[in-house]
Write a protein that holds these residues in place. Structure first.
Motif, short mmCIF file in Angstrom:
data_model
loop_
_atom_site.label_atom_id
_atom_site.label_comp_id
_atom_site.label_asym_id
_atom_site.label_seq_id
_atom_site.Cartn_x
_atom_site.Cartn_y
_atom_site.Cartn_z
N UNK A 173 31.08 -60.22 39.52
CA UNK A 173 30.89 -61.54 40.12
C UNK A 173 29.43 -61.75 40.49
N UNK A 174 29.13 -62.95 40.99
CA UNK A 174 27.76 -63.29 41.37
C UNK A 174 27.36 -62.57 42.65
N UNK A 175 26.07 -62.31 42.77
CA UNK A 175 25.49 -61.72 43.98
C UNK A 175 24.62 -62.76 44.66
N UNK A 176 24.88 -63.00 45.94
CA UNK A 176 24.16 -64.03 46.68
C UNK A 176 23.21 -63.37 47.69
N UNK A 177 21.99 -63.87 47.71
CA UNK A 177 20.95 -63.34 48.61
C UNK A 177 20.63 -64.41 49.64
N UNK A 178 20.82 -64.05 50.92
CA UNK A 178 20.54 -64.97 52.02
C UNK A 178 19.24 -64.54 52.71
N UNK A 179 18.20 -65.37 52.69
CA UNK A 179 16.95 -65.02 53.40
C UNK A 179 17.17 -64.93 54.90
N UNK A 180 16.47 -64.00 55.53
CA UNK A 180 16.65 -63.78 56.95
C UNK A 180 16.16 -64.95 57.79
N UNK A 181 15.07 -65.59 57.38
CA UNK A 181 14.53 -66.68 58.19
C UNK A 181 15.47 -67.89 58.19
N UNK A 182 16.12 -68.17 57.04
CA UNK A 182 17.05 -69.29 56.98
C UNK A 182 18.29 -68.99 57.81
N UNK A 183 18.80 -67.75 57.71
CA UNK A 183 19.98 -67.38 58.48
C UNK A 183 19.69 -67.41 59.98
N UNK A 184 18.52 -66.95 60.38
CA UNK A 184 18.17 -66.96 61.80
C UNK A 184 18.09 -68.37 62.34
N UNK A 185 17.49 -69.29 61.58
CA UNK A 185 17.40 -70.68 62.01
C UNK A 185 18.78 -71.31 62.14
N UNK B 288 28.10 -76.71 60.11
CA UNK B 288 28.16 -76.36 58.70
C UNK B 288 26.95 -76.91 57.97
N UNK B 289 26.72 -76.38 56.77
CA UNK B 289 25.62 -76.83 55.92
C UNK B 289 25.88 -76.44 54.48
N UNK B 290 25.29 -77.20 53.57
CA UNK B 290 25.43 -76.93 52.14
C UNK B 290 24.38 -75.92 51.70
N UNK B 291 24.77 -75.02 50.82
CA UNK B 291 23.89 -73.97 50.31
C UNK B 291 23.31 -74.40 48.96
N UNK B 292 22.01 -74.26 48.84
CA UNK B 292 21.32 -74.56 47.58
C UNK B 292 20.39 -73.40 47.25
N UNK B 293 20.28 -73.08 45.95
CA UNK B 293 19.42 -71.98 45.53
C UNK B 293 19.20 -71.98 44.03
N UNK B 294 18.62 -70.89 43.56
CA UNK B 294 18.33 -70.72 42.13
C UNK B 294 18.62 -69.28 41.73
#
Length: 272
Positions: free
Chosen positions: A124-136, A148-154
């Motif tokens: 399956x896919x592997x998702x990487x969450x940056x620490x600064x975004x998660x902390x905010x 809640x919030x929508x997740x966007x990435x590349x």
């Protein structure tokens, strides 16, 4: 005297007519009680007027109360109050004070984040969450009310199976301790044109052993309403507030779960 006797006879006659009693059968004590009861008792209106005047007199007599308190800076404050509403102490039935103090310490929970690694698949896919975004995201949240919030990435050019989350878009919303309500339309912005939707994320006051039905129906509703969302790539990420820490868990909807969510949404629309 004649007038007094005439009034007495009139009162007794009226009493006998109302109560179906013969006036000749009444004793002298009963006659005195009847005449006294008809003449002497104060009317209900007079009693109400007397009570209102008594309350007005009590209200006009203001009692000054002087209190001496100390504020958070250690300064002594002396205040004198005269009205009752100024002397009443504030009492709240909610735990807003405890929640407000706890919300100021949410940044400390970022140092203790646990990621659930159960039921993971290497394909399956592997998702990487940056620490600064998660902390905010954690710092602006509440311990009880969900946000809640929508997740966007590349994806990196060399590995399409990896999804790097670049931002969390938080639209206008309202939530409770059980669910959060988001707009039916997805956000649109020039910054999001170069990013792909990866699902959505929300907080919850307690850690759940599985995905809640409310989250599943909300996720399937988003997949139905938006053609941009891919069921294989879009996930549901939960951030649970455990004692002194945060737990991250990601869910992917299975085909059977997607069918159940679609059926649940159809039944909900019929009820409306």
């Amino acid at each position: 005297m004649k007038v007094e006797h005439a009034l007495t006879d009139l009162i007794l006659s009226d009493y006998g007519t109302k109560n179906n009693v013969s006036t000749s059968a009444l004793t002298q004590s009963e006659i005195r009680d009847i005449i006294g009861a008809e003449i002497t008792p104060p009317s209900q209106q007079r009693q109400e007027i007397a009570e209102i005047e008594k309350q007005a007199r009590e209200a006009s007599q203001l009692t000054a109360l002087t209190t001496r308190t100390t504020n958070v800076h250690g300064d002594e404050v002396i205040s004198t109050t005269t009205s009752q509403y100024e002397q009443a102490s504030f009492r709240s039935k909610t735990d807003w004070r405890v929640r407000a103090v706890s919300a100021t310490n949410l940044h400390l929970r970022v140092n203790h984040i646990y990621v659930s690694s159960e039921d993971t698949k290497e394909t399956s896919y592997t998702y990487i969450m940056p620490m600064n975004i998660l902390k905010k995201f954690i710092c602006v949240s509440d311990l009880r009310t969900q946000i809640a919030g929508y997740l966007y990435g590349i994806s990196p050019p060399d590995n399409p199976q990896v999804k790097e989350i670049r931002c969390i878009v938080m639209p206008p919303q309202w939530g409770t301790h059980q669910e959060v309500h988001l707009p039916s339309t997805l956000p649109e912005h020039d910054f999001l044109n170069c990013l792909e939707p990866l699902g959505w994320m929300h907080t919850q006051p307690n850690e759940q052993p599985q995905l809640s039905p409310e989250d599943l129906t909300a996720h399937t509703n988003m997949l139905e309403n938006s053609k941009q969302w891919d069921r294989e790539k879009c996930i549901i990420m939960t951030c649970s507030f455990t004692p002194g820490s945060c737990s991250l868990t990601a869910y992917k909807v299975t085909p059977s779960g997607y069918e159940w969510g679609c059926c649940s949404n159809k039944e909900h629309r019929k009820k409306q």
